[in-house]
Design a protein around this motif. Structure first.
Motif, PDB file in Angstrom:
ATOM      1  N   ASN A 116       0.821  -1.207   0.000  1.00 38.77           N
ATOM      2  CA  ASN A 116       0.000   0.000   0.000  1.00 38.77           C
ATOM      3  C   ASN A 116       0.854   1.256   0.000  1.00 38.77           C
ATOM      4  O   ASN A 116       0.478   2.273  -0.590  1.00 38.77           O
ATOM      5  CB  ASN A 116      -0.948   0.016   1.194  1.00 38.77           C
ATOM      6  N   GLU A 117       2.002   1.201   0.642  1.00 33.85           N
ATOM      7  CA  GLU A 117       2.920   2.344   0.595  1.00 33.85           C
ATOM      8  C   GLU A 117       3.392   2.583  -0.833  1.00 33.85           C
ATOM      9  O   GLU A 117       3.451   3.732  -1.297  1.00 33.85           O
ATOM     10  CB  GLU A 117       4.115   2.097   1.522  1.00 33.85           C
ATOM     11  N   ARG A 118       3.716   1.499  -1.544  1.00 34.88           N
ATOM     12  CA  ARG A 118       4.130   1.643  -2.952  1.00 34.88           C
ATOM     13  C   ARG A 118       2.965   2.139  -3.803  1.00 34.88           C
ATOM     14  O   ARG A 118       3.153   2.952  -4.714  1.00 34.88           O
ATOM     15  CB  ARG A 118       4.644   0.318  -3.491  1.00 34.88           C
ATOM     16  N   GLY A 174      -7.571  10.501 -14.681  1.00 33.07           N
ATOM     17  CA  GLY A 174      -8.640  10.167 -13.748  1.00 33.07           C
ATOM     18  C   GLY A 174      -8.075   9.823 -12.383  1.00 33.07           C
ATOM     19  O   GLY A 174      -6.879   9.582 -12.211  1.00 33.07           O
ATOM     20  N   SER A 175      -8.946   9.789 -11.388  1.00 31.94           N
ATOM     21  CA  SER A 175      -8.504   9.489 -10.032  1.00 31.94           C
ATOM     22  C   SER A 175      -8.323   7.996  -9.844  1.00 31.94           C
ATOM     23  O   SER A 175      -9.021   7.194 -10.450  1.00 31.94           O
ATOM     24  CB  SER A 175      -9.524  10.014  -9.012  1.00 31.94           C
ATOM     25  N   CYS A 176      -7.377   7.635  -8.991  1.00 32.05           N
ATOM     26  CA  CYS A 176      -7.098   6.232  -8.711  1.00 32.05           C
ATOM     27  C   CYS A 176      -7.787   5.842  -7.407  1.00 32.05           C
ATOM     28  O   CYS A 176      -8.155   6.699  -6.599  1.00 32.05           O
ATOM     29  CB  CYS A 176      -5.587   6.025  -8.583  1.00 32.05           C
ATOM     30  N   ARG A 177      -7.983   4.554  -7.255  1.00 30.41           N
ATOM     31  CA  ARG A 177      -8.579   4.090  -6.012  1.00 30.41           C
ATOM     32  C   ARG A 177      -7.777   4.594  -4.822  1.00 30.41           C
ATOM     33  O   ARG A 177      -6.560   4.630  -4.850  1.00 30.41           O
ATOM     34  CB  ARG A 177      -8.641   2.572  -5.997  1.00 30.41           C
ATOM     35  N   SER A 178      -8.462   4.937  -3.783  1.00 28.48           N
ATOM     36  CA  SER A 178      -7.820   5.556  -2.629  1.00 28.48           C
ATOM     37  C   SER A 178      -6.993   4.566  -1.823  1.00 28.48           C
ATOM     38  O   SER A 178      -7.440   3.452  -1.530  1.00 28.48           O
ATOM     39  CB  SER A 178      -8.882   6.188  -1.731  1.00 28.48           C
ATOM     40  N   ALA A 179      -5.788   4.993  -1.460  1.00 29.36           N
ATOM     41  CA  ALA A 179      -4.979   4.194  -0.547  1.00 29.36           C
ATOM     42  C   ALA A 179      -5.656   4.110   0.811  1.00 29.36           C
ATOM     43  O   ALA A 179      -5.391   3.192   1.593  1.00 29.36           O
ATOM     44  CB  ALA A 179      -3.582   4.814  -0.410  1.00 29.36           C
TER      45      ALA A 179
END
Length: 215
Positions: A116-118, A174-179
């Motif tokens: 998730n950090e990456r 576009g926006s990416c899925r939220s971390a």
């Protein structure tokens, strides 16, 4: 000295399939593009036979469509197909999450956190390929720990259909899925909260259906 053995045909087919699939998902071979076994065999350094076998598998996966004696081409991006794939893949992820959460070890959680950090770093820098790789790695922890090979095979088969649209959208800004959703998932996993982890998983994959609806 070890004796060299011929590379199994299935391995060549798998290599060809992975390479062509990756090129389609990345948009290097665009929707609607006609593909020819001779051309791709030359580019991949393979004979035509494993490439033809790869084509057959990719037709089954929905990434290629073929008309006998006429053409083989990349399928268009169809929102309904992506929604269907997201529903199936999401259901499989909910299933493996329910099984995996009680089995997770600290090393598994550490792997999810690192992924998730990456993922978050890649989203910040606009590195779509790395974001999707990290996303796959995070969710694969749960798939692996569940030990459900049928679910794993289903996820592997249908995820590329989803990734094509994701990559196109993110490549267009576009926006990416939220971390943050990943963080909620990891927190639920760490707390051994099975129902909570399954709910977050459902939320994550619902965003993909929404992405298709917006297409």
């Amino acid at each position: 000295m070890q004796t060299l053995r011929p590379v199994p045909r299935t391995l060549l087919r798998d290599r060809a399939c992975a390479a062509i699939r990756d090129a389609i998902v990345a948009g290097e071979i665009e929707p609607g593009a006609v593909v020819r076994d001779a051309d791709l065999a030359e580019r991949l350094g393979l004979s035509r036979a494993p490439v033809r076998e790869a084509f057959a598998r990719l037709v089954e996966e929905g990434l290629l469509e073929s008309k006998p004696q006429s053409y083989t081409r990349v399928t268009p991006l169809v929102a309904a197909d992506v929604r269907d794939a997201a529903a199936v893949v999401g259901a499989m992820h909910e299933l493996v999450t329910r099984v995996a959460v009680p089995r997770l070890r600290e090393t598994d959680l550490d792997g999810m956190r690192a992924a998730n950090e990456r993922f978050a770093a890649a989203v910040r820098t606009g590195d779509v390929d790395e974001a999707l790789r990290a996303d796959d790695e995070l969710h694969h922890v749960l798939v692996r720990v569940s030990g459900n090979r049928a679910a794993a095979a289903t996820v592997a088969r249908y995820t590329p259909l989803i990734r094509r649209l994701e990559r196109q959208r993110f490549g267009e800004g576009g926006s990416c899925r939220s971390a943050g959703l990943h963080e909620r998932l990891i927190e639920a996993c760490a707390a051994a909260d099975v129902d909570g982890a399954v709910q977050v998983t459902a939320d994550i994959w619902r965003t993909l259906a929404d992405l298709a609806d917006a297409d």
